[in-house]
Design an enzyme around this catalytic site. Sequence first.
Site, short mmCIF file in Angstrom:
data_model
loop_
_atom_site.label_atom_id
_atom_site.label_comp_id
_atom_site.label_asym_id
_atom_site.label_seq_id
_atom_site.Cartn_x
_atom_site.Cartn_y
_atom_site.Cartn_z
N ASP A 7 0.85 -1.19 0.00
CA ASP A 7 0.00 0.00 0.00
C ASP A 7 0.89 1.24 0.00
O ASP A 7 2.06 1.17 0.36
CB ASP A 7 -0.92 0.02 1.23
CG ASP A 7 -1.85 1.23 1.20
OD1 ASP A 7 -2.50 1.46 0.17
OD2 ASP A 7 -1.89 1.98 2.20
N SER A 8 0.29 2.37 -0.35
CA SER A 8 1.04 3.63 -0.32
C SER A 8 1.38 4.04 1.11
O SER A 8 2.27 4.84 1.33
CB SER A 8 0.21 4.73 -0.98
OG SER A 8 -1.04 4.83 -0.34
N CYS A 70 -3.78 -0.95 -2.32
CA CYS A 70 -4.00 0.46 -2.66
C CYS A 70 -4.82 0.59 -3.95
O CYS A 70 -4.43 0.04 -5.00
CB CYS A 70 -2.63 1.11 -2.84
SG CYS A 70 -2.70 2.86 -3.22
N GLU A 150 -6.89 9.37 8.73
CA GLU A 150 -5.54 9.22 9.32
C GLU A 150 -5.42 9.97 10.64
O GLU A 150 -4.61 9.63 11.47
CB GLU A 150 -4.46 9.66 8.34
CG GLU A 150 -4.39 8.69 7.19
CD GLU A 150 -3.00 8.46 6.62
OE1 GLU A 150 -2.03 9.05 7.13
OE2 GLU A 150 -2.91 7.68 5.66
N CYS A 180 -11.05 3.17 -1.96
CA CYS A 180 -9.84 3.69 -1.30
C CYS A 180 -9.66 2.92 0.01
O CYS A 180 -10.64 2.63 0.70
CB CYS A 180 -10.00 5.19 -1.01
SG CYS A 180 -8.64 5.89 -0.09
N HIS A 182 -8.79 3.72 2.89
CA HIS A 182 -9.20 4.32 4.17
C HIS A 182 -10.71 4.28 4.41
O HIS A 182 -11.16 4.42 5.54
CB HIS A 182 -8.76 5.78 4.23
CG HIS A 182 -7.28 5.96 4.30
ND1 HIS A 182 -6.42 5.48 3.33
CD2 HIS A 182 -6.50 6.57 5.23
CE1 HIS A 182 -5.17 5.80 3.66
NE2 HIS A 182 -5.20 6.45 4.80
#
Length: 245
Positions: A7-8, A70, A150, A180, A182
Amino acid sequence: MKVGVFDSGIGGLTVVKSILEEKLFDEIIYYGDTARVPYGPKDKNTIISYSLEALEFFKNFDIDMLIVACNSVSAYAIEELQKNTTIPVVGVIDSGVMALKNTTEDKKSEILVIGTSATVNSNLYDHHLRELGYENITSIPTPLFVPIVEEGIFSGNLLEEAMKIYFKDVKKTDVVILGCTHFPLIENEISNFLNGVKTIHSGDAIVKVLKDTYHLTSTHETKISFFASSNPDNLKNVAKKWLNL
Ligand code: DGL
């Protein structure tokens, strides 16, 4: 079976959570490119070159499969990754499209795709869904949800305001694709805001593909190691929280 999860940054832990719950692997090596996150605002060539560097990183671990958690990488770099390795590379976009197909067969369903700018601009969800005959697809970049999550904000005024801005023109929606890493953490809030709409979650979508296409079954325990290109301790702390380790 040893899998690499790329993942990023930290968001891919939502995908790890789904995989861990099913105990599909003996070992997971997680790598987040936390030094260069976010990928969402970056262009295709940059995301490809970062992703190929991540592939080099995983070569140290002799993994049997690479999962791209991701969405932004799945949008732009899956083919390049596949071209540069002999192991299977499984991304979240194809998996999400399959999950959508299993959720509604009605080609007139109103589908909303949300994700980073990279994911939305790639048009990949839209393209695959239209190939399957779905006609009513709206895609909206909602990148602000990433830093909000985050910050550990999963509900409340700030999130509400962001949803009001992003969803102001959204009318009736039957299914929303959480495109996404998140967004599963604010899945209920998004669903409630859009009148209880069904959601597609990348982690659950990928688990289904791993079971149905790769015929993976549950093993006993999964060993997991975390690596990050910057501040690995932060990644480990977030992992402890999100994954209850
Ligand atoms: N992991 C990214 C994604 O799923 C979100 C964070 C970023 O922009 O790098 O698209």
